[in-house]
Design a protein around this motif. Structure first.
Motif, PDB file in Angstrom:
ATOM      1  N   UNK A 242       0.830  -1.198   0.000  1.00 19.53           N
ATOM      2  CA  UNK A 242       0.000   0.000   0.000  1.00 19.53           C
ATOM      3  C   UNK A 242       0.863   1.246   0.000  1.00 19.53           C
ATOM      4  N   UNK A 243       0.237   2.323  -0.408  1.00 20.56           N
ATOM      5  CA  UNK A 243       0.828   3.656  -0.354  1.00 20.56           C
ATOM      6  C   UNK A 243      -0.176   4.516   0.400  1.00 20.56           C
ATOM      7  N   UNK A 244       0.277   5.234   1.396  1.00 21.83           N
ATOM      8  CA  UNK A 244      -0.576   6.163   2.135  1.00 21.83           C
ATOM      9  C   UNK A 244       0.215   7.444   2.320  1.00 21.83           C
ATOM     10  N   UNK A 245       0.070   8.342   1.373  1.00 18.73           N
ATOM     11  CA  UNK A 245       0.781   9.616   1.382  1.00 18.73           C
ATOM     12  C   UNK A 245      -0.244  10.731   1.225  1.00 18.73           C
ATOM     13  N   UNK A 246       0.125  11.970   1.478  1.00 14.80           N
ATOM     14  CA  UNK A 246      -0.870  13.046   1.497  1.00 14.80           C
ATOM     15  C   UNK A 246      -1.755  13.179   0.246  1.00 14.80           C
ATOM     16  N   UNK A 247      -1.244  12.840  -0.937  1.00  9.43           N
ATOM     17  CA  UNK A 247      -2.028  13.049  -2.151  1.00  9.43           C
ATOM     18  C   UNK A 247      -2.334  11.782  -2.934  1.00  9.43           C
ATOM     19  N   UNK A 248      -1.837  10.638  -2.468  1.00  9.23           N
ATOM     20  CA  UNK A 248      -2.112   9.381  -3.171  1.00  9.23           C
ATOM     21  C   UNK A 248      -2.207   8.229  -2.170  1.00  9.23           C
ATOM     22  N   UNK A 249      -3.225   7.393  -2.382  1.00 12.18           N
ATOM     23  CA  UNK A 249      -3.499   6.254  -1.515  1.00 12.18           C
ATOM     24  C   UNK A 249      -3.748   5.056  -2.416  1.00 12.18           C
ATOM     25  N   UNK A 250      -3.031   3.968  -2.170  1.00  9.54           N
ATOM     26  CA  UNK A 250      -3.102   2.802  -3.050  1.00  9.54           C
ATOM     27  C   UNK A 250      -3.127   1.533  -2.200  1.00  9.54           C
ATOM     28  N   UNK A 251      -3.946   0.571  -2.610  1.00  9.11           N
ATOM     29  CA  UNK A 251      -3.868  -0.790  -2.087  1.00  9.11           C
ATOM     30  C   UNK A 251      -3.751  -1.700  -3.296  1.00  9.11           C
ATOM     31  N   UNK A 252      -2.696  -2.493  -3.322  1.00 10.71           N
ATOM     32  CA  UNK A 252      -2.495  -3.499  -4.374  1.00 10.71           C
ATOM     33  C   UNK A 252      -2.422  -4.854  -3.688  1.00 10.71           C
ATOM     34  N   UNK A 253      -3.259  -5.761  -4.144  1.00 14.92           N
ATOM     35  CA  UNK A 253      -3.354  -7.090  -3.537  1.00 14.92           C
ATOM     36  C   UNK A 253      -2.899  -8.115  -4.562  1.00 14.92           C
ATOM     37  N   UNK A 254      -1.664  -8.615  -4.392  1.00 18.40           N
ATOM     38  CA  UNK A 254      -1.126  -9.622  -5.291  1.00 18.40           C
ATOM     39  C   UNK A 254      -2.040 -10.826  -5.340  1.00 18.40           C
ATOM     40  N   UNK A 255      -2.226 -11.359  -6.511  1.00 18.79           N
ATOM     41  CA  UNK A 255      -3.169 -12.454  -6.695  1.00 18.79           C
ATOM     42  C   UNK A 255      -2.596 -13.742  -6.127  1.00 18.79           C
ATOM     43  N   UNK A 256      -3.205 -14.198  -5.034  1.00 24.11           N
ATOM     44  CA  UNK A 256      -2.804 -15.446  -4.402  1.00 24.11           C
ATOM     45  C   UNK A 256      -3.053 -16.614  -5.340  1.00 24.11           C
ATOM     46  N   UNK A 257      -2.184 -17.575  -5.292  1.00 26.08           N
ATOM     47  CA  UNK A 257      -2.313 -18.725  -6.178  1.00 26.08           C
ATOM     48  C   UNK A 257      -1.595 -18.518  -7.501  1.00 26.08           C
ATOM     49  N   UNK A 258      -1.144 -17.315  -7.752  1.00 25.18           N
ATOM     50  CA  UNK A 258      -0.349 -17.019  -8.943  1.00 25.18           C
ATOM     51  C   UNK A 258       1.081 -16.790  -8.490  1.00 25.18           C
ATOM     52  N   UNK A 259       2.017 -16.980  -9.395  1.00 22.92           N
ATOM     53  CA  UNK A 259       3.408 -16.730  -9.048  1.00 22.92           C
ATOM     54  C   UNK A 259       3.636 -15.232  -8.872  1.00 22.92           C
ATOM     55  N   UNK A 260       4.474 -14.864  -7.949  1.00 25.69           N
ATOM     56  CA  UNK A 260       4.999 -13.510  -7.800  1.00 25.69           C
ATOM     57  C   UNK A 260       3.931 -12.438  -7.600  1.00 25.69           C
ATOM     58  N   UNK A 261       2.842 -12.775  -6.915  1.00 27.28           N
ATOM     59  CA  UNK A 261       1.828 -11.765  -6.622  1.00 27.28           C
ATOM     60  C   UNK A 261       2.394 -10.601  -5.839  1.00 27.28           C
ATOM     61  N   UNK A 262       3.334 -10.894  -4.950  1.00 25.94           N
ATOM     62  CA  UNK A 262       3.959  -9.825  -4.169  1.00 25.94           C
ATOM     63  C   UNK A 262       4.804  -8.904  -5.038  1.00 25.94           C
ATOM     64  N   UNK A 263       5.383  -9.439  -6.110  1.00 24.72           N
ATOM     65  CA  UNK A 263       6.160  -8.614  -7.057  1.00 24.72           C
ATOM     66  C   UNK A 263       5.209  -7.707  -7.825  1.00 24.72           C
ATOM     67  N   UNK A 264       4.103  -8.266  -8.298  1.00 28.29           N
ATOM     68  CA  UNK A 264       3.119  -7.480  -9.053  1.00 28.29           C
ATOM     69  C   UNK A 264       2.556  -6.350  -8.199  1.00 28.29           C
ATOM     70  N   UNK A 265       2.197  -6.644  -6.948  1.00 26.76           N
ATOM     71  CA  UNK A 265       1.628  -5.594  -6.100  1.00 26.76           C
ATOM     72  C   UNK A 265       2.664  -4.512  -5.785  1.00 26.76           C
ATOM     73  N   UNK A 266       3.923  -4.895  -5.622  1.00 26.84           N
ATOM     74  CA  UNK A 266       4.978  -3.913  -5.368  1.00 26.84           C
ATOM     75  C   UNK A 266       5.191  -3.015  -6.591  1.00 26.84           C
ATOM     76  N   UNK A 267       5.171  -3.597  -7.782  1.00 24.13           N
ATOM     77  CA  UNK A 267       5.321  -2.796  -9.004  1.00 24.13           C
ATOM     78  C   UNK A 267       4.167  -1.796  -9.112  1.00 24.13           C
ATOM     79  N   UNK A 268       2.951  -2.250  -8.871  1.00 24.99           N
ATOM     80  CA  UNK A 268       1.785  -1.365  -8.961  1.00 24.99           C
ATOM     81  C   UNK A 268       1.899  -0.213  -7.958  1.00 24.99           C
ATOM     82  N   UNK A 269       2.178  -0.527  -6.699  1.00 27.08           N
ATOM     83  CA  UNK A 269       2.263   0.513  -5.668  1.00 27.08           C
ATOM     84  C   UNK A 269       3.386   1.499  -5.947  1.00 27.08           C
ATOM     85  N   UNK A 270       4.539   0.974  -6.311  1.00 28.92           N
ATOM     86  CA  UNK A 270       5.683   1.843  -6.582  1.00 28.92           C
ATOM     87  C   UNK A 270       5.410   2.762  -7.769  1.00 28.92           C
ATOM     88  N   UNK A 271       4.861   2.210  -8.831  1.00 29.30           N
ATOM     89  CA  UNK A 271       4.571   3.019 -10.016  1.00 29.30           C
ATOM     90  C   UNK A 271       3.575   4.121  -9.684  1.00 29.30           C
TER      91      UNK A 271
END
Length: 185
Positions: free
Chosen positions: A28-57
């Motif tokens: 997740x990202x919780x900053x003054x002007x942007x708030x994000x929750x990315x939930x990596x798809x469980x059961x798929x490979x590298x869901x944590x990588x996908x959610x990190x890419x989404x949040x960081x971007x």
């Protein structure tokens, strides 16, 4: 209008692995002007990588807010492209994906500052105003489609055997459709 003249937002952020999985693929990202929750798809490979890419971007592109809803959508589309590319260039990340829901401040809209809500998948955005919690987003899921078409009720959806099937996510296809809403402060 500058950041200091924007209305005040109150927020909190937490994440949990849930009841089924041992690994937490949420970011997740919780900053003054942007708030994000990315939930990596469980059961798929590298869901944590996908959610990190989404949040960081989204954090990198929207930390100063967004000039428009289209700018915010472009950041989600960029995250999708990065996840999709990573899934196709790294065998350990094949099939990775994530859901995402985000709110970003659009400080200079014609009607004054607004909140742009963006959603892909079944992560949800709620707004609490006047002591009332209101769901803003609509899930992109098999069960939500059944509810929307009147085939099952909201109550039946809670225990449906296919309630975890997501019909739209980041990284699965080369392009993605992003749902948006614009809310007043």
């Amino acid at each position: 209008m500058n950041e200091t003249s924007l209305p005040t937002l109150a927020w909190g952020a937490a994440t949990d692995a849930g009841r089924v999985r041992t690994e937490n693929e949420d970011t997740f990202v919780a900053e003054p002007l942007v708030f994000v929750v990315a939930d990596g798809m469980g059961g798929h490979q590298a869901g944590e990588v996908a959610s990190a890419i989404a949040s960081t971007t989204l954090r990198d592109r929207l930390a100063a807010g967004a000039a428009s809803v289209d700018v915010a959508v472009a950041a989600v589309v960029e995250a999708n492209a990065a996840i999709f590319q990573g899934a196709h260039t790294n065998v350990d990340q094949r099939g990775m994906g994530t859901t995402v829901t985000a709110m970003v401040v659009v400080p200079h809209s014609d009607a004054g500052p607004r909140l742009a809500v963006l959603n892909v998948g079944d992560s949800r955005t709620y707004v609490l105003r006047g002591g009332r919690l209101r769901r803003v987003t609509i899930d992109h899921s098999y069960v939500q489609e059944l509810v929307s078409t009147g085939h099952i009720s909201e109550i039946e959806a809670r225990n449906h055997p296919r309630r975890n099937i997501v019909t739209r996510a980041l990284g699965i296809e080369p392009s993605v459709r992003v749902d948006t809403w614009v809310l007043p402060f």
